[in-house]
Design an enzyme around this catalytic site. Structure first.
Site, PDB file in Angstrom:
ATOM      1  N   HIS A 276       0.821  -1.399   0.002  1.00  0.00           N
ATOM      2  CA  HIS A 276      -0.074  -0.083  -0.006  1.00  0.00           C
ATOM      3  C   HIS A 276       0.871   1.342  -0.050  1.00  0.00           C
ATOM      4  O   HIS A 276       1.176   1.738   0.958  1.00  0.00           O
ATOM      5  CB  HIS A 276      -0.991  -0.012   1.165  1.00  0.00           C
ATOM      6  CG  HIS A 276      -2.076   0.956   1.311  1.00  0.00           C
ATOM      7  ND1 HIS A 276      -2.109   2.255   1.903  1.00  0.00           N
ATOM      8  CD2 HIS A 276      -3.322   1.272   0.398  1.00  0.00           C
ATOM      9  CE1 HIS A 276      -3.214   2.968   1.649  1.00  0.00           C
ATOM     10  NE2 HIS A 276      -3.703   2.086   0.609  1.00  0.00           N
ATOM     11  N   ASP A 426     -10.090  -2.046  -0.198  1.00  0.00           N
ATOM     12  CA  ASP A 426      -9.439  -0.861  -0.604  1.00  0.00           C
ATOM     13  C   ASP A 426      -9.470  -0.837  -2.240  1.00  0.00           C
ATOM     14  O   ASP A 426      -9.720   0.221  -2.780  1.00  0.00           O
ATOM     15  CB  ASP A 426      -7.729  -1.077  -0.615  1.00  0.00           C
ATOM     16  CG  ASP A 426      -7.069   0.157  -0.504  1.00  0.00           C
ATOM     17  OD1 ASP A 426      -6.972   1.068   0.223  1.00  0.00           O
ATOM     18  OD2 ASP A 426      -6.334   0.120  -1.662  1.00  0.00           O
TER      19      ASP A 426
END
Length: 1772
Positions: A276, A426
């Site tokens: 991420h 996400d």
């Protein structure tokens, strides 16, 4: 049973039968029965949604095709063309029955546990079904299989064990019994079925079945003899490995609502979070916070199985991002309140996330309300999706690349499910990002509601294909929802985040011809660049030693030379200043008081400030300290007598007059005595269409004699780029260039004095033009930032949002002649500050990026050029400018008694006040009002109007001076009615003065707790008029209790009036006109800043110290046609009526260029590409540009032909007159010049040189309105690059065409780009290595390229250049340090004027300053501070922070990939000469970090490179490995000349240490990959199986690399010369490689060469003579093996192969996987790591990759994953 299976197979083979087929169908057998043709039968009843059919081949194939057209799953399955379980094999029954009777003579009854799938349940009690008989097994083959009917008899949570040659029933059983457990005992695709079987027994045991393991071993007869050794003393607890153990503590409910999660990227559970990456930083994902809350909530009420708990989140607020260190951990504390469900996540005591969570009692299934299935935007694949996100700053990696497919409007997509809620949710957010037309970085800050229904989610998942679990994601903008599976997100709000500046600052240069006897006056900085470039060009070296003497410490030349060297890739310097002056330290310079004679091996000596009589001695002294061909740089006022001062040891190279001085810089070169060798002449002609000169030049280079390459009066010859590249290749120093471009020059003849004199100077490049000899040089491209009066449209804006220091005037898009309003004064408002600092997003002005430029300023005063009248107005945007195109509705003529300066203060403040006072409400109905910020613009206007309408006024201000000003300005105002606006004490003042009744109206601009206090100041039926936006934008809450007083809350947004109905506007204008005439409306006090002080104007407004308004004066007099003198940043704009042609426009850079042009006004784009549109991403961008109103066409015309170019321009003219041609087309065919051929040159020339020439010729005729003719060249042309001689020459031709166009008065520009990152060829090769260093340069981010285009296209020079040099710039532009940056924001000019211990808050830092400081520290200095830290920050603490960070960077960061040298050819292959001490051992074990439990396993085999022996690199690598390892040394086989012989000998050594029961693992490096592959073939033929890993090597790669360096036809002498010189250079790096090569080349006999080599060997003590001699012969044999390897005769192996290659590619013209997919029928995996062919072995990541593919460790890992997946009890 085995015999029964055998005979079933035998009858299948022996008997004749029809060609049949079987197929799996996604319908139940009952459903399909009615659809089947008569010729097809159902063979297997698999389940309620699956069956298998059987019948004739053609009929089954046709039926399957019919089903597919109806959208029904159908697929033929392998069955050896036998229609099993059907009538077509009924004739197999009798022979099978006969065989079965022989092997089952006495049938036995079946047990009750035997559930039959071949006999219906109703027939189980019949006699023929009760026995395991021949008849039973024959029936089993002939009749249908009844899986579905039999499985229904099993419990739903059954444990099923499949005993079969291969586990086939897994998928069927999982669909029939999703809550059951199925365990197959074998798997035909598994490499180690023994281990598979044992792991299956382990799974059976873990599922509660006690397995009698002892039966696997031989039975032991007790008692045993007394001599039997005991094993108990040998058993120890093994703590080297982690095991997952279920504890009751983890399973029970936790009553506490507080948990601490330790996030550590090194742990297995959190490792995935490292993917991420946002703008280069690893951040905790927003969805990760929510999973932690979900887990905690579940533990409070239900236990750890949080996925079964349906939850609903509300009002989630992400307060700030949390950065994660690669090493170390972050502790997040989750706290949930019982009852309310309010939660908060904190880190280090600072709040990170807040919200509410509650359990959903009756979870609903998310529904899609408003899905638009039709869209003009195409679907884009995963690769293109993440390419687009990467351009926006989202560098997602690994598990966070979960989006499988997405529609480019961001409304639909597909996300892979990998049992990870964090990455899945996400990915849902990622899809919505695509729907925003922005290249800005947005992070979620609020989510109104999030529902998770885990049970429904898993129900959907179980119905999916296990190999392809993909959920549809729907984004519904109408209802503001995102839906996927069991997840629904409502009300997502994202906020803008400032992106970090990309690493490095582009070096911008112009590439110009400079005569050596220069009449061109240059700056000292550019003179230094010229001298350095000439020195490097003629004496190639990677490190320059410079010494300056004779300076007075003021007029230093050295600093300019350092700057010049810093702007060169790879080149570094050692700098010494000899002076008697006591000077302050100069960064990177050694200062000493000494004489020049103390120095040695200097490349350049700088002499300045000497009188003529001293100069002779200094020049003489310099001679002894200079290297051969070294240089002296003189800085003298008079150069008349320099020639007579120079001894015979020096010659003058160039003279350069210095601007703004009377001085000259003279470059002298030391003359070295060398034998004069007659050069070989090769003419390169642009008219030689057959490129015959290539073979002539190749032949000339092989002679090792000097070569002169020349062209004579050919304007468009690409010779310069060709020679630039050739001189970077082996023996390139022998090549010199003569480029004659002057009709007055004599015919080329080296014996002619004109040429022989120039040749004697020994210069690499000799260009004759306009009567002068000279060369091309890169000079600094300076921006024209001199203030000037402007007649055109300019506007003010920030270059970097959030950084007020980047405020400047910018050339605007409007034509001044088409504008109606000329602005004299622009007034600033608080909203302008909010936009400039980034607190308000420019997206406010529209969803398209076209609407997001020129946004500052929304009121002004000026002249209406149509009427000549003075006007004042309010506009939507663009008021801080020189012109406005057309007036808005809110415009007034200025009263005669007002000046324009005064009028500029009126529009916004009075429009806002009148809109609030008379349209939102009516103040005439009340008696009292509270007006906040009374000395601000709106405050002053409101007080004046309120008093005029007889209201009792209460107000607030921040200082005593402002209070005094109010009392003086408004005599009616009482001192007791003025409160403090910095706190809530005004509430007490209002209550006291009104006797608790409160006021009728509040005009509020304060926020947060002060807003709430203001609400409480209202009396009964009061009206609250909110003109501030902060609380509304932040969605802050107010309680409803205050509304019990019947109050009203009005949001007053005056800018909405610009789009209001006509009647509202006329009503407002009538009110204002009336009160102007009455004298109620008066101008406000004003602080005026001239236009060039735009930054100071904004900072003055930010400081809050002003009274009234802040105004920028744009013109001296209102009617002046020009503005006040200002510095303007030039920008290029394109005309909407013209067509712009872009060859190569569908490439990576082409798409970004087209995008930029569309934003800059182009509305007709013709993109040329030979292949046309090949990617969905291209369709996506074109669809986006069409929403801007662009007409976009694609042409596939062949631009390499004149006819194709004519067709292209014809297509363009059909759209509109051609306004620009931008040639970005490229074809790379890299190869070292000896291996180049005519075709490779032609392929490179076609899209560049040939196409550009065609476009040049045709555009002169057919494009009269052409404004831009731009070609994209390369630094490979301007600076040279080995292996790209054809590419360099093609670019050079384009550059000559551009110069020719400019001389003829036509537009033209060539841009030499360095490596471009994120898009294009280099980006594709570098993959995710965005910060990777390439040849001393960094990839220039595409955003930086686009940003610099304005400057490059606006420059006067024909040829310009842009590249980012690695590690040459560390200082932030505009600020020397972090201290300077903060001082600039705070408006502090001198640090001595403030106390270092005083906090920034005490110095006057307000919230807006805090935002700018925080963003600047994070973005430019990577210093992350909490709000509390920021408030308490002092300059002293700031310096401590920086000192600590610098120490951390110095101590911890070790750059292992920085390389001063770009290795080529043999240097790449000769890493070292190995370890002589152990060279005689064939197998040498490595010391590894293997666990004790792994010590009895067979070792992995490493095979080294060309040296064939182990060395330090292998010992270091071995220490990090988790398994046993040994190196297979080839030294004993040095005499062998055949690759197969070496492999056979290696096989004989390796085979005894391997076991057939365990998979082998062979790792070959470089040349060792040949042996690895041959060895694998021999092992497979002997029954072994395993895995191969190749470290930057493969047959195709190595053969091509060898031939690239040696040429395809090399002699033994050539090879020995190369080996001798390379090894000597390796042992003695200080020796000149060229000189060593020449020494060996002069000796013909091998024995003499060897004797010469031994002389070098004797000078060192590392390697013996015998070893060195053997090593040379071994390398000779191995290089010949590589060069002569037969690529066509390769036999495919079966083992899977993993290729690990470095990011710095040694070869570019080869497939990414080095063609290893041609070597194996197994799987091929590619991994890329930092480094080059040599340094990759030092990369710590390599050992991890080797472990990741180790078959033994892999099986352990699979077992751990099984434990983790099947028993999810991991709780932090």
């Amino acid at each position: 049973m085995m015999l029964a299976a055998y005979y079933r197979g035998r009858v299948s083979v022996d008997l004749e039968k029809i060609r049949g087929s079987m197929a799996a169908v996604g319908l139940s057998f009952k459903t399909v029965l009615n659809m089947l043709p008569k010729s097809i039968e159902t063979a297997c009843h698999n389940g309620p949604d699956s069956c298998t059919i059987s019948g004739p081949l053609e009929d089954v194939s046709q039926f399957v095709a019919d089903l597919k057209t109806k959208g029904i799953f159908a697929k033929e399955v392998p069955c050896s063309n036998i229609a099993y379980h059907s009538k077509y094999i009924s004739h197999m029954g009798p022979p099978l029955l006969q065989y079965m009777n022989e092997i089952i003579p006495h049938p036995k009854p079946r047990t009750k546990k035997w559930l039959s799938t071949s006999v219906p349940k109703i027939d189980w009690n019949k006699d023929q079904a009760k026995f395991c008989s021949a008849e039973y097994h024959t029936n089993n083959l002939l009749n249908s299989v009844l899986f579905e009917e039999t499985f229904s008899l099993l419990p739903k949570n059954s444990l099923t064990i499949e005993v079969a040659p291969h586990g086939l029933l897994g998928a069927i059983l999982k669909r029939s019994m999703p809550s059951g457990v199925h365990i197959p005992l074998t798997n035909r695709g598994n490499q180690n079925n023994a281990a598979f079987f044992l792991s299956a027994l382990g799974k059976i045991y873990l599922n509660g079945v006690l397995v009698p393991v002892a039966n696997l071993y031989e039975r032991i007869q007790f008692p045993v003899s007394r001599t039997t050794p005991s094993v108990s003393s040998l058993i120890r607890w093994d703590h080297s490995e982690d095991w997952f153990v279920t504890k009751y503590e983890n399973m029970k409910t936790k009553s506490s609502g507080e948990r601490v999660f330790s996030v550590n990227l090194a742990s297995d559970n959190e490792e995935f979070l490292s993917g991420h990456i946002i703008d280069g930083k690893i951040l905790v994902p927003a969805t990760c916070y929510l999973q932690y809350v979900w887990e905690t909530f579940s533990l409070m009420y239900h236990g750890p199985s949080y996925m079964d708990v349906p939850v609903e989140f509300e009002d989630i607020r992400f307060m700030r991002a949390t950065s994660m260190p690669v090493n170390g951990k972050v502790e997040l504390t989750v706290m949930i309140h019982y009852g309310t469900g309010h939660f908060e996540i904190t880190e280090l005591g600072s709040s990170v996330v807040t919200g509410i969570i509650r359990e959903t009692e009756k979870p609903s299934i998310p529904e899609v309300y408003n899905y638009q299935s039709n869209s003009k935007f195409p679907m884009i694949a995963k690769k293109d999706f993440y390419k687009e996100l990467k351009l926006r700053g989202y560098h997602y990696n690994g598990a966070f690349q979960a989006v499988h497919l997405a529609r480019s409007d961001g409304l639909f997509g597909q996300v892979q499910w990998n049992y990870n809620w964090v990455t899945f949710m996400d990915a849902m957010l990622q899809i919505q990002i695509l729907g925003t037309d922005s290249r800005n970085l947005l992070l979620p800050t609020k989510i109104r509601k999030l529902k998770i229904n885990g049970v429904h989610h898993f129900d959907l998942m179980t119905k999916m294909d296990p190999e392809n679990r993909v959920f549809d994601v729907y984004v519904d903008p109408m209802y503001d929802r995102i839906i996927a599976g069991g997840i629904e997100i409502v009300g997502l709000h994202a906020s803008l985040v400032q992106r970090r500046r990309p690493p490095g600052i582009p070096v911008l240069e112009e590439y110009v011809f400079l005569p050596f006897s220069s009449s061109s006056i240059l700056s000292l900085r550019n003179a230094a660049r010229v001298c350095v470039q000439i020195a490097i060009e003629n004496n190639p070296t990677l490190k320059l030693k410079l010494v300056e003497v004779g300076t007075d410490g003021i007029n230093l030349m050295l600093t300019e030379f350092i700057e010049a060297i810093q702007d060169l890739p790879v080149i570094t310097g050692e700098y010494t200043l000899l002076t008697s002056q006591n000077l302050e330290d100069i960064a990177g310079v050694h200062i000493e008081n000494n004489s020049l004679s103390t120095q040695t091996n200097c490349h350049i000596v700088l002499l300045g400030g000497y009188e003529e009589d001293e100069l002779q001695n200094k020049i003489t002294s310099a001679h002894s300290v200079l290297v051969d061909n070294g240089y002296i740089v003189l800085r003298q006022k008079s150069i008349k007598n320099v020639s007579c001062k120079i001894s015979e040891h020096f010659r003058i190279i160039t003279r350069i007059p210095i601007d703004k001085t009377e001085e000259n810089v003279v470059l002298l070169q030391k003359i070295s005595k060398k034998l004069a060798v007659q050069p070989i002449l090769v003419k390169v002609s642009q008219y030689d269409k057959a490129f015959d000169w290539i073979s002539d030049l190749q032949t000339a280079i092989t002679t090792k004699a000097p070569v002169v390459v020349y062209s004579f009066n050919e304007v468009l010859n690409g010779l310069i780029g060709l020679v630039n590249c050739l001189r970077k290749e082996p023996d390139g120093n022998l090549i010199r260039c003569f480029f004659i471009d002057d009709d007055c020059a004599p015919d080329f003849d080296l014996s002619h004095p004109f040429y022989s004199t120039q040749y004697s100077l020994g210069l690499a490049f000799n260009i004759y033009r306009n009567g002068f000899w000279g060369s091309y040089r890169h000079l600094q491209l300076l921006k024209n930032d001199e203030p000037s009066e402007r007649l055109d449209h300019i506007y003010g804006n920030v270059i970097q949002r959030g950084d007020l220091s980047s405020l400047q005037w910018i050339k605007g898009p409007l034509e001044s002649k088409n504008c109606q309003i000329k602005i004299a004064f622009s007034s600033l408002n608080f909203r302008d500050v909010m936009l400039a600092t980034g607190r308000l997003a420019v997206e406010l002005y529209g969803s398209s990026r076209i609407d997001q430029n020129c946004v500052l300023g929304f009121e002004y005063s000026g002249i209406n050029m149509l009427t000549g009248r003075r006007i004042m107005s309010m506009v939507v945007k663009g008021g801080v400018a020189s012109y406005v195109q057309e007036p808005s509705k809110l415009i007034w003529d200025i009263p005669d008694h007002w000046s324009l300066q005064e009028a500029a203060t009126v529009p916004v403040v009075y429009i806002t006040v009148y809109y609030a006072f008379f349209m939102a409400t009516d103040i005439r109905k009340g008696k009292s009002i509270l007006i906040h910020a009374g000395t601000g613009g709106i405050g002053l206007a409101a007080i004046r109007v309120a008093l005029a309408y007889n209201l009792e006024v209460f107000t607030t201000c921040s200082t005593a001076q402002k209070k005094e000003f109010l009392l003086n300005t408004f005599p009616k105002l009482k001192g007791s009615h003025i409160g403090n606006s910095r706190d809530t004490s005004f509430e007490l003042m209002v209550q006291r003065e009104t006797n608790g009744k409160g006021v009728d109206f509040v005009l509020n601009s304060l926020s947060e707790e002060k807003l709430l206090a203001s609400l409480r100041c209202l009396g009964k039926s009061g009206h609250f008029l909110e003109i501030g936006k902060f609380d509304m934008a932040s969605d802050n809450k107010i309680g409803l209790g205050c509304f019990l007083k019947e109050i009203t809350f009005h949001a007053v947004l005056a800018d909405s009036l610009l789009v209001a109905p006509e009647e509202d506007i006329w009503h407002l204008k009538a009110l204002i006109d009336l009160d102007i005439s009455k004298g109620i409306i008066q101008p406000l006090p004003v602080k005026v800043f001239p236009a060039h002080e735009i930054e100071q104007a904004f900072r003055h407004l930010v400081g809050g110290k002003h009274i009234g308004k802040v105004v920028i004066q744009v013109r001296e007099q209102p009617h002046d046609p020009s503005t006040l003198p200002v510095r303007v940043l030039s920008q290029v704009y394109f005309k909407p009526n013209l067509t712009y042609v872009i060859p190569g426009g569908l490439g990576g850079f082409g798409m970004e260029l087209s995008d930029w042009m569309a934003l800059r006004g182009a509305r007709k784009l013709l993109l040329s590409s030979s292949r046309g549109i090949t990617k969905d991403y291209q369709l996506f961008r074109i669809a986006l540009w069409k929403t801007y109103g662009c007409e976009v066409a694609v042409s596939t015309a062949d631009i390499a032909s004149k006819k194709g170019c004519a067709q292209l321009l014809s297509e363009a003219t059909g759209m509109g007159p051609v306004g620009g041609i931008f040639n970005l087309a490229v074809a790379l065919k890299d190869n070292i010049f000896p291996n180049q051929n005519v075709n490779q040159f032609l392929e490179c020339f076609a899209p560049k040189a040939i196409a550009t020439k065609n476009l040049d010729d045709l555009s002169r005729i057919y494009c009269p309105e052409l404004e831009h003719f731009v070609v994209f060249s390369s630094v490979s042309c301007g600076r040279g690059n080995a292996g790209q001689s054809n590419y360099g020459m093609a670019n050079s031709v384009m550059e000559r065409i551009i110069e020719h166009r400019n001389r003829d008065g036509f537009p033209g520009k060539a841009i030499q780009w360095g490596a471009v990152g994120e898009v294009g060829l280099v980006a594709d090769m570098a993959e995710d290595k965005i910060d990777m260093e390439i040849g001393g340069t960094l990839q220039q981010r595409i955003s930086s390229c686009i940003q610099e285009l304005d400057h490059l296209l606006s420059a006067d020079a024909s040829i310009v250049s842009s590249m980012v040099v690695a590690e040459k710039r560390t200082v932030r532009t505009g600020h020397e340090s972090v201290i300077d940056a903060v001082m600039n924001i705070m408006g502090i000019r001198d640090l001595k004027s403030v106390s270092l211990g005083t906090t920034l808050s005490e110095m006057g830092m307000d919230s807006l300053m805090a935002v700018e400081i925080k963003q600047t520290l994070e973005r430019d200095f990577e210093l992350v501070l909490t709000p509390q830290d920021l408030r308490l920050l002092t300059f002293q603490k700031l310096q401590e922070f920086i000192d600590a960070k610098e120490k951390e960077n110095t101590d911890d960061k070790k750059i292992i990939f920085a390389s001063d040298n770009k290795l080529l050819g043999m240097e790449l292959l000769i890493r070292n000469l190995g370890d002589e001490a152990n060279c005689d051992q064939v197998i040498i074990p490595l010391k590894t970090s293997a666990a004790p439990s792994k010590q009895n396993l067979q070792p992995n085999i490493f095979i080294p490179g060309l040296e064939g022996t182990a060395g330090g690199a292998w010992y270091k690598l071995g220490s990090s490995l988790q398994s046993r390892a040994s190196v297979l040394q080839l030294h004993q086989f040095a005499h062998l000349e055949n690759l197969k012989d070496v492999a056979q000998q290696s096989f004989d050594q390796v085979k005894p240490i391997l076991k057939q029961t365990e998979p082998f693992y062979i790792i070959g490096y470089s040349f060792g990959t040949f042996i690895a592959l041959q060895l694998a073939e021999l092992l497979e033929n002997s029954g072994f199986r395993g895995h191969i890993m190749l470290l930057d090597g493969a047959p195709h790669f190595l053969k091509r690399l060898t031939n690239l360096h040696l040429g395809e036809k090399f002699s033994d002498n050539d090879l020995y010369d190369l080996l001798f010189s390379s090894i000597v250079n390796h042992i003695f790096p200080e020796e000149s490689k060229e000189s060593i090569s020449a020494v060996f080349h002069q000796v013909d006999c091998l024995s003499e060469k060897m004797s010469l080599f031994m002389e070098y060997v004797e000078k060192q003590n590392i390697y013996s003579k015998k070893y060195s001699s053997t090593m040379v012969k071994a390398m000779f044999n191995r290089v010949k093996m590589a060069a002569s390897f037969d690529l066509d005769g390769i036999a495919k192996i079966k083992s899977p192969i993993t290729l690990v290659r470095p990011a710095e590619a040694s070869l570019q013209d080869i497939d990414e996987d080095y063609c290893i997919s041609l070597l194996t029928s197994g799987a091929v995996t590619l991994k890329v790591i930092e480094g080059n062919h040599t340094t990759m072995l030092d990369n710590p990541a390599l050992s991890q990759i080797i472990d990741d593919f180790d078959p033994v460790l892999l099986e352990d890992k699979h077992f751990e994953e099984y434990i983790r997946n099947d028993k999810p009890v991991s709780v932090v």
